[in-house]
Write a protein that holds these residues in place. Structure first.
Motif, PDB file in Angstrom:
ATOM      1  N   UNK A 294      36.081   5.239  40.665  1.00  0.00           N
ATOM      2  CA  UNK A 294      36.321   3.801  40.471  1.00  0.00           C
ATOM      3  C   UNK A 294      37.125   3.259  41.654  1.00  0.00           C
ATOM      4  N   UNK A 295      36.797   2.060  42.114  1.00  0.00           N
ATOM      5  CA  UNK A 295      37.550   1.471  43.223  1.00  0.00           C
ATOM      6  C   UNK A 295      37.635  -0.037  43.051  1.00  0.00           C
ATOM      7  N   UNK A 296      38.607  -0.662  43.708  1.00  0.00           N
ATOM      8  CA  UNK A 296      38.764  -2.104  43.558  1.00  0.00           C
ATOM      9  C   UNK A 296      38.355  -2.872  44.806  1.00  0.00           C
ATOM     10  N   UNK A 297      38.356  -2.197  45.980  1.00  0.00           N
ATOM     11  CA  UNK A 297      38.030  -2.927  47.217  1.00  0.00           C
ATOM     12  C   UNK A 297      36.928  -2.214  47.982  1.00  0.00           C
ATOM     13  N   UNK A 298      35.988  -3.027  48.474  1.00  0.00           N
ATOM     14  CA  UNK A 298      34.984  -2.495  49.398  1.00  0.00           C
ATOM     15  C   UNK A 298      35.025  -3.352  50.658  1.00  0.00           C
ATOM     16  N   UNK A 299      34.975  -2.710  51.818  1.00  0.00           N
ATOM     17  CA  UNK A 299      34.868  -3.472  53.063  1.00  0.00           C
ATOM     18  C   UNK A 299      33.393  -3.583  53.440  1.00  0.00           C
ATOM     19  N   UNK A 300      32.934  -4.816  53.595  1.00  0.00           N
ATOM     20  CA  UNK A 300      31.545  -5.049  54.004  1.00  0.00           C
ATOM     21  C   UNK A 300      31.567  -5.416  55.492  1.00  0.00           C
ATOM     22  N   UNK A 301      31.130  -4.489  56.318  1.00  0.00           N
ATOM     23  CA  UNK A 301      31.222  -4.698  57.773  1.00  0.00           C
ATOM     24  C   UNK A 301      30.403  -5.897  58.243  1.00  0.00           C
ATOM     25  N   UNK A 302      29.238  -6.069  57.642  1.00  0.00           N
ATOM     26  CA  UNK A 302      28.324  -7.105  58.141  1.00  0.00           C
ATOM     27  C   UNK A 302      27.751  -7.917  56.976  1.00  0.00           C
ATOM     28  N   UNK A 303      28.506  -8.878  56.456  1.00  0.00           N
ATOM     29  CA  UNK A 303      28.052  -9.634  55.275  1.00  0.00           C
ATOM     30  C   UNK A 303      26.708 -10.338  55.484  1.00  0.00           C
ATOM     31  N   UNK A 304      26.443 -10.839  56.699  1.00  0.00           N
ATOM     32  CA  UNK A 304      25.178 -11.555  56.931  1.00  0.00           C
ATOM     33  C   UNK A 304      23.977 -10.631  56.699  1.00  0.00           C
ATOM     34  N   UNK A 305      24.155  -9.354  57.038  1.00  0.00           N
ATOM     35  CA  UNK A 305      23.085  -8.383  56.818  1.00  0.00           C
ATOM     36  C   UNK A 305      22.811  -8.220  55.320  1.00  0.00           C
ATOM     37  N   UNK A 306      23.876  -8.140  54.517  1.00  0.00           N
ATOM     38  CA  UNK A 306      23.687  -7.957  53.069  1.00  0.00           C
ATOM     39  C   UNK A 306      23.098  -9.200  52.407  1.00  0.00           C
ATOM     40  N   UNK A 307      23.437 -10.356  52.971  1.00  0.00           N
ATOM     41  CA  UNK A 307      22.854 -11.592  52.457  1.00  0.00           C
ATOM     42  C   UNK A 307      21.343 -11.589  52.693  1.00  0.00           C
ATOM     43  N   UNK A 308      20.961 -11.179  53.888  1.00  0.00           N
ATOM     44  CA  UNK A 308      19.539 -11.131  54.234  1.00  0.00           C
ATOM     45  C   UNK A 308      18.816 -10.067  53.404  1.00  0.00           C
ATOM     46  N   UNK A 309      19.445  -8.908  53.286  1.00  0.00           N
ATOM     47  CA  UNK A 309      18.836  -7.832  52.496  1.00  0.00           C
ATOM     48  C   UNK A 309      18.604  -8.317  51.066  1.00  0.00           C
ATOM     49  N   UNK A 310      19.582  -9.043  50.548  1.00  0.00           N
ATOM     50  CA  UNK A 310      19.477  -9.579  49.193  1.00  0.00           C
ATOM     51  C   UNK A 310      18.267 -10.496  49.052  1.00  0.00           C
ATOM     52  N   UNK A 311      18.053 -11.370  50.019  1.00  0.00           N
ATOM     53  CA  UNK A 311      16.911 -12.274  49.893  1.00  0.00           C
ATOM     54  C   UNK A 311      15.593 -11.534  50.136  1.00  0.00           C
TER      55      UNK A 311
END
Ligand SMILES: [Zn+2]
Length: 686
Positions: free
Chosen positions: A286-303
């Motif tokens: 279990x963890x409370x924080x994740x560092x997302x190095x490249x948020x724009x990439x995850x946004x694109x992956x999501x779409x």
């Protein structure tokens, strides 16, 4: 976030000091190693004017004698050492592979792993069957929502290159804690720029990649028509992913990579992926924080997950599973992997012998087990003491430099000294070896061994989350011929493999040793104070410890280096991307200045004489240059121009000496004399 001396990782050559134990009669002797001195006058070409092209003066003889072998993409002093070391480790592994009941745990692990790898006919018979369970799971996928558990499994077994890169990292604000991390990833070409550039060579590379993907699908049994269609699908998806990725230059700014968020925030950034299931199935604590190095990439992956049909996701996964595994499947896969990645992209003419690849896989998967066997034979306590003494002298030199700088305010100076004092030195090998006893290693299952070793490593990375940082951990194995600085650990690391002749030569006097290994130590130390590393404090936290004015003065100095290297040509009309290489160029220059100061300190009071017509000062610089003697294939040079944060070898020497009055004096040159073009001005950062 490590700064190695090289992008490519080389294994070590074993030391001459390898203990000459007598062998049981029925066992093969360990191979003897050729000795190369750290300064070799036959590698020089004294007909070249050292003031015009010092690299050629020091290395042209070596270059003439050492064409690139057919199975290599470049050939260098480091690569030769790697080759010698492969031979040495092969001897260790062949002995370990003899199936004897008296083998200890570590010997059994590395011996059985190597034996399984060498069993080429077993790999041939099995064809693509080692990945059939994964291909079946991919075929059963019904919706994007079901993707999470599948990706969790595939990333564990095939490394972190499927769709994205996941694992753990030190908290950029509190380096003593480890948090979850998500980075961009998932491409089959070596960099996002391959997908976005419009020049003729980039277009050709994409065509060749498309053909490679098509071939992999054909090897999986698809018709040429289906394989062609599926290859386009993969290319199309990867291109969209690539466009949203950060460039290598953008990634050099650590603030561009810092986006800490809660799991809930991640779920709203990319709601089409089932993160809770993913983390549960991948075995995260279990963890409370994740560092997302490249948020724009995850946004694109999501779409993309929402807009592409499930069949597209399946096609992508099928290719990446087979592509990742191809090196350990049957020869058709192995050959296709070689043809594209090593022959076309990097220029090798021939596949490496299987034993070379098997030694490298053993080092990659069971590095601490092989490392124990290596260190026992190749790294004496005396060698550790001698190199540690050198490291301390170079740190002292850095302390003197910091105290003497006329452009730095007392406030920043104090902080810089605190950072230097906080730096940890790691020499040779870890105090505690990693235990692989939980990895099931079977003599008859090379593919399974690799998958289980990958899962072991993934779990090891994940299980760090929530725990304090282990400062004893190494990011390179002991036999590796390379070194690195880690800004979040604030430590410099020199594996046993890099402290061997001809790089560190216990038989040779101090001048070439300080020029070569001393320069490497200085290089890694300077990374703590280059444009990137200097943004981290003594504890490895991303925190500004500079006054505004000092930072501006520092930036003006690094800009001088950036402008200098931008003027050098790599190949054809491709210049060095000096925004990418800046940190390494600054480290190269700073490192050699420190090595020179430390050497002068080490020889204080001694009377040194000329040897082979070279003064001690000249020997220091020739020793420096000869670490970098190299021949490179044009394909490899092109790939490095896009992906390697280091400048080409020639400029790592000429670009440095042209800035050093100490060099100009040693060879009676005019400071800044033409070293095959640039400097209009002389640069000095530290
Ligand atoms: Zn470096």
């Amino acid at each position: 976030m490590r700064c190695p001396l090289f992008l490519a990782v080389f294994l070590a050559a074993a030391a001459l000091t390898a203990s000459a134990q007598s062998q049981p009669e029925n066992k093969p002797q360990e191979p003897a190693l050729p000795y190369s001195p750290s300064l070799d006058v036959t590698s020089m070409d004294r007909s070249v004017d050292p003031c015009v092209n010092f690299y050629k003066y020091a290395c042209a003889g070596w270059q003439r004698r050492n064409p690139v072998p057919p199975d290599q993409t470049s050939w260098s002093v480091y690569a030769k050492l790697y080759e010698d070391n492969l031979n040495f480790l092969r001897g260790i592994l062949e002995q370990a592979a003899a199936d004897s009941p008296s083998r200890d745990q570590v010997t059994r692990e590395i011996g059985d792993f190597y034996a399984a790898c060498m069993d080429e006919s077993a790999a041939e018979t099995r064809g693509a069957s080692p990945i059939e369970p994964q291909l079946a799971a991919i075929a059963a996928l019904r919706s994007a929502r079901q993707l999470a558990p599948l990706v969790a499994r595939l990333q564990l077994e095939f490394g972190r290159y499927i769709f994205f890169a996941a694992g753990s990292t030190q908290d950029p604000d509190n380096s003593e804690q480890v948090i979850a991390d998500l980075d961009q990833g998932g491409l089959g070409l070596p960099d996002r720029d391959y997908y976005t550039k419009d020049d003729a060579k980039s277009k050709e590379t994409r065509e060749r990649y498309l053909a490679h993907v098509r071939k992999i699908f054909e090897l999986l049994g698809e018709s040429p028509a289906d394989a062609g269609r599926d290859a386009s699908t993969v290319m199309n998806l990867e291109t969209a992913m690539a466009r949203s990725q950060l460039t290598r230059v953008e990634r050099r700014d650590p603030y561009n990579l810092k986006h800490k968020m809660s799991l809930a925030a991640l779920e709203s950034l990319a709601p089409n992926f089932d993160w809770k299931t993913y983390y549960r199935d991948a075995g995260y604590p279990p963890f409370s924080i994740v560092n997302v190095d490249a948020p724009a990439f995850y946004k694109e992956l999501n779409s993309l997950l929402a807009s592409r049909p499930v069949s597209t996701l399946q096609t992508y996964l099928r290719f990446h599973v087979a592509n990742s595994a191809s090196a350990y499947l049957s020869s058709a896969f192995v050959t296709e992997n070689f043809d594209f990645y090593r022959k076309y992209l990097r220029g090798a003419k021939e596949q490496q012998a299987r034993w070379k690849r098997c030694v490298s896989y053993t080092d990659a998967d069971l590095g601490d087990a092989l490392g124990q066997a290596y260190v026992k034979r190749a790294f004496s306590p005396g060698l550790k003491d001698a190199t540690l003494d050198m490291v301390r002298r170079i740190e002292d030199a850095m302390g003197r430099r910091i105290r003497e700088l006329d452009w730095m305010s007392p406030e920043t100076r104090q902080q810089a000294l605190v950072k230097l004092a906080g730096m940890r030195n790691k020499i040779g090998y870890p105090d505690k070896w990693r235990d692989y006893s939980s990895v099931q290693i079977s003599r008859g299952d090379f593919a399974g061994n690799r998958q289980r070793a990958a899962a072991f490593e993934s779990h090891r990375q994940i299980s760090k989350i929530g725990k304090p940082v282990d400062h004893g951990e190494w990011g390179m194995t002991a036999p590796t011929v390379n070194a690195y600085y880690d800004p979040q650990m604030n430590d410099i690391n020199f594996p046993a493999g890099v402290l061997q002749p001809p790089l560190y030569d216990a038989k040779m006097d101090e001048a070439p040793n300080y020029g070569d290994t001393g320069g490497t130590v200085g290089h890694e130390l300077t990374h703590g104070f280059d444009d990137e590393g200097s943004q981290f404090d003594a504890h490895g936290n991303l925190r500004n410890w500079w006054t505004k004015q000092d930072r501006e003065k520092f930036n003006a100095r690094t800009r001088c280096v950036e402008d200098q290297y931008a003027g050098y040509v790599v190949i054809d009309d491709i210049h060095i991307n000096s925004q990418l290489t800046l940190g390494e160029d600054v480290a190269d220059l700073g490192g050699e200045i420190l090595a020179y100061l430390a050497w002068k300190d080490a020889i204080k009071g001694k009377t040194l004489e000329s040897i082979d017509g070279l003064t001690p000062e000249q020997r220091f610089f020739v020793g420096f240059a000869q670490w970098a003697c190299e021949n490179t294939r044009p394909e490899e040079a092109r790939l490095r121009a896009l992906t390697d944060p280091h400048s080409p070898a020639e400029y790592r020497i000429n670009g440095v000496v042209v800035n050093m009055p100490e060099f100009a004096q040693a060879f009676s040159c005019k400071l800044g004399q033409p070293m095959t073009k640039p400097p209009a001005k002389v640069c000095r950062v530290w």
